[in-house]
Design a protein around this motif. Sequence first.
Motif, short mmCIF file in Angstrom:
data_model
loop_
_atom_site.label_atom_id
_atom_site.label_comp_id
_atom_site.label_asym_id
_atom_site.label_seq_id
_atom_site.Cartn_x
_atom_site.Cartn_y
_atom_site.Cartn_z
N ASN A 90 0.81 -1.22 0.00
CA ASN A 90 0.00 0.00 0.00
C ASN A 90 0.84 1.28 0.00
N SER A 92 1.86 5.03 -0.66
CA SER A 92 0.91 6.14 -0.68
C SER A 92 1.60 7.46 -0.42
N LEU A 114 -3.56 6.40 -2.04
CA LEU A 114 -2.80 5.23 -2.46
C LEU A 114 -2.30 5.40 -3.89
N SER A 117 0.76 2.35 -8.39
CA SER A 117 1.68 1.23 -8.47
C SER A 117 2.83 1.46 -7.51
N PRO A 128 -0.97 -3.03 -11.36
CA PRO A 128 -2.02 -3.17 -10.33
C PRO A 128 -3.13 -2.14 -10.43
N VAL A 130 -3.88 0.55 -8.71
CA VAL A 130 -4.49 0.70 -7.38
C VAL A 130 -5.37 1.95 -7.33
N LYS A 131 -6.54 1.80 -6.73
CA LYS A 131 -7.42 2.93 -6.43
C LYS A 131 -7.86 2.79 -4.98
N ASN A 162 -9.37 -0.16 -0.77
CA ASN A 162 -8.67 -0.09 -2.04
C ASN A 162 -9.12 -1.19 -2.98
N GLN A 163 -8.69 -1.03 -4.24
CA GLN A 163 -9.00 -1.99 -5.31
C GLN A 163 -7.80 -2.04 -6.24
N TYR A 164 -7.42 -3.25 -6.65
CA TYR A 164 -6.23 -3.39 -7.51
C TYR A 164 -6.26 -4.74 -8.22
N ASP A 166 -3.81 -8.22 -9.42
CA ASP A 166 -2.60 -8.98 -9.09
C ASP A 166 -2.63 -10.30 -9.85
#
Length: 271
Positions: A90, A92, A114, A117, A128, A130-131, A162-164, A166
């Motif tokens: 994570n 950030s 976040l 990446s 990823p 990431v959000k 979060n959401q990502y 993988d």
Amino acid sequence: MKRYNIPVIVVIFMLTLSSCATLFNSKRSRLRIIADEPKEISFDKDTLNKFRTENQLDPNRDKSLLNHNPNEKHSNILKITPLKITGFVNPSIEISHETRTGKSFSTQFMASYLLPSSVWNLGTGVNPGVKGLRVAVEEKFYLKRSAPLGRYVSVEFNYLKNQYKDIWYFGVANIYADSTSFNNYPDTFGVKKQTFSLNFKFGHQVIVKRLAFDYYVGFGLKYRDVTHFDRINPSDEMEIPRHPNVHYFKNLEGKSWTVSIPLNLRIGWTF
């Protein structure tokens, strides 16, 4: 009780503690003056007509008295956490604001954006994307010196969403005990996650001129709610690694409790 009510209740509890920290500081303070022989006590535009060896006063603690507080200039601190940018889990951009609420108390609010990446994702072949965000509220109690200087203990409530994407192998979980494990396959999938953490922390804050250094370590409990999406076969299991692996535990689907160990350094500017 719905689990979404839990963070609301904890935040209200933390804000109540912050308010109590301010209320417990009385508006009046008792002052006792002792001398070897009777003395006259005088103030600006006022003289006490008492010639005694001991006098006891109950002056009001107004704003003029606060000007004599040596930590008055450190009542607010805006901080960043540099190591979070290159964090293994994570990563950030994190900003915190600490404000003094009493002689020994302060309250700190934190918000993190976040990053999409991490430098640790280079070479994996997966973006990823990431959000998400992280927010926290922390109530500090300074042990010896007035807030916000010196050693402190604190209670922190932390929320992350979060959401990502993988990649991992799916099929048979225990590949060392099942002869069909050769059918396991790699799958790029999505992860949605929420975590709620309650941490007890020990720290030390040093202020040099107007620059603040806040380092801490702690221990707490974390509640995880993790779901997968865009899987090839949602009924297949994640392959258990031979050795402990951060990505495996980070992506493991389900609801569970785990341990939280906050450890970091914040750098700030007083105002």
